[in-house]
Write an enzyme that holds these catalytic residues in place. Structure first.
Site, short mmCIF file in Angstrom:
data_model
loop_
_atom_site.label_atom_id
_atom_site.label_comp_id
_atom_site.label_asym_id
_atom_site.label_seq_id
_atom_site.Cartn_x
_atom_site.Cartn_y
_atom_site.Cartn_z
N ASP A 83 -18.66 10.67 -5.55
CA ASP A 83 -18.89 11.97 -6.20
C ASP A 83 -18.15 11.91 -7.54
O ASP A 83 -16.96 12.16 -7.63
CB ASP A 83 -18.36 13.10 -5.33
N GLU A 132 -1.47 11.43 5.11
CA GLU A 132 -2.81 11.37 5.66
C GLU A 132 -2.72 11.37 7.18
O GLU A 132 -2.03 10.53 7.77
CB GLU A 132 -3.54 10.12 5.16
N GLU A 176 -7.00 17.30 -2.86
CA GLU A 176 -8.42 17.67 -2.93
C GLU A 176 -8.72 18.33 -1.59
O GLU A 176 -9.17 17.68 -0.66
CB GLU A 176 -9.28 16.43 -3.19
N HIS A 325 -20.85 16.50 -3.91
CA HIS A 325 -21.07 16.35 -2.47
C HIS A 325 -20.88 17.68 -1.73
O HIS A 325 -21.29 17.81 -0.59
CB HIS A 325 -20.14 15.28 -1.88
#
Length: 385
Positions: A83, A132, A176, A325
């Site tokens: 993207d 993460e 994000e 996206h």
């Protein structure tokens, strides 16, 4: 338009299963045929092949694992990285505003492959902590090592709410976090948690502004294919499914030529100051028709801004902007509204996290049209799952 359901979690979650299905027979006839041939296949252990497979990070994942841990699969990260609007915007923010990152401690929330952390390290960050939760953290560590940034980037595997940082405060939080309809998946609350716990008093959150917008479209052809289809399925009435289909917003790309009304700002969020409760809201709207047409659906999209840059930067996911996206979120109306130029469609939208699963969204839409050729007033409910 190219229409397909935009839930990447299901699409990628089913990828391993789809791959496995190609190894099965496509029909019972093929299975019978194979039995008739009477071939015997002896399995020969391949220790070298098994060892090589074990060395591939995440190769032991199954479709069941992806169901619960969709972001472990590389496919969803591939889509996000490709993207260009999304990834290049973040890259430009970081590389063109190195003064925000030079010699600073950065926290990357929901780091994925670590791409934002790599951008920050390249821009001169003193250290980057990349958090993460999914198994992709293992891959991110390897990516960081391969690109020579192990001394600058530390990948931490775990939930933001459960991990400890080696430092008491950070200078920059970058993430994000945006989902479909801006708030789907509710990652914003995780960013706010990190902000309140670790961001220095003079620290910066990037992006720091996000806004939700609304417009109305003509979409007779696809509504007929998506919704009215259930009224007559090969001669059978399956309209009970139609009610469910109406309640599920469609994530898809809308052609700008379909837009019938103006676009209105619904909600602005200041990520540096807002509280988690601000993600639940009721807002009024007033959409004015720009031509004589029919309205079949309302369409929501969002914009993101980085106002702390030397020059404000950002991007839009609107139908008049380059496709991302995230696409747009289409809310089909039970009524087909005949609207004349200058007439107004008024109403309100209530957005709340689902009580059972806060990552899902419940939407309540009230709308009213008192026009020359059409009068309608209704309340509809939608569920983003």
């Amino acid at each position: 338009m190219d229409r397909r359901k935009g839930d990447n979690r299901d699409a990628n979650g089913g990828l391993a299963e789809a791959t496995a299905s190609r190894l099965r027979f496509d029909s019972d006839e093929e299975a019978v045929e194979s039995e008739e041939v009477g071939m015997e296949v002896e399995e020969i252990p391949d220790a070298e092949g098994e060892e090589a497979a074990d060395e591939v990070i995440g190769s032991d994942k199954t479709s069941a694992d992806y169901y619960f841990d969709s972001y472990s699969h590389f496919g969803i990260h591939e889509e996000m990285l490709k993207d260009v609007v999304r990834t290049k915007s973040y890259q430009n923010v970081i590389t063109q505003n190195s003064f925000l990152f030079k010699d600073k401690i950065v926290l990357d929330v929901g780091a994925g492959t670590g791409i934002l952390s790599l951008f920050c390290a390249k821009a001169g960050a003193k250290h980057v902590y990349a958090i993460e939760c999914s198994q992709m953290a293992d891959m991110a560590k390897e990516i960081v090592k391969t690109n020579g940034y192990s001394d600058v980037i530390t990948v931490i595997k775990g939930k933001v709410e459960e991990i400890d940082l080696p430092v008491p405060k950070v200078d920059v939080i970058i993430s994000e976090w945006m989902g479909y309809f801006l708030l789907f998946e509710n990652m914003l609350n995780t960013v706010l948690y990190a902000r309140d716990k670790w961001l220095a008093d003079d620290g910066v959150v990037l992006p720091d502004k996000a806004s939700l917008h609304l417009t109305a479209i003509e979409d007779a052809e696809y509504k007929d294919d998506k919704i009215e289809f259930w009224n007559n399925v090969y001669g059978f009435d399956m309209s009970c499914i139609k009610k469910q289909a109406m309640m599920e917003p469609l994530v898809d790309t809308v052609d700008a030529n379909q837009i019938v009304t103006n676009c209105q700002l619904l909600k602005t969020m200041d990520i540096s100051k807002m509280t988690p409760g601000d993600a639940s809201f009721t807002v009024p709207f007033k959409l004015v028709a720009e031509r004589n047409d029919y309205i079949h659906a309302l369409v929501a999209y969002f914009n993101v801004s980085f106002t702390k840059c030397h020059k404000m930067m950002g991007f839009s996911t609107g139908p008049r902007s380059k496709a991302t996206h995230w696409k747009q979120t289409v809310l089909y109306l039970e009524d087909v509204l005949t609207i004349c130029e200058g007439e107004t469609l008024t109403g309100s939208m209530t957005v709340t996290p689902n009580k059972k699963n806060p990552r899902d969204i419940d939407i309540k839409l009230k709308y009213s049209l008192n026009g020359h050729r059409c009068q309608a007033s209704r309340t509809q409910y939608y569920k983003m799952r």
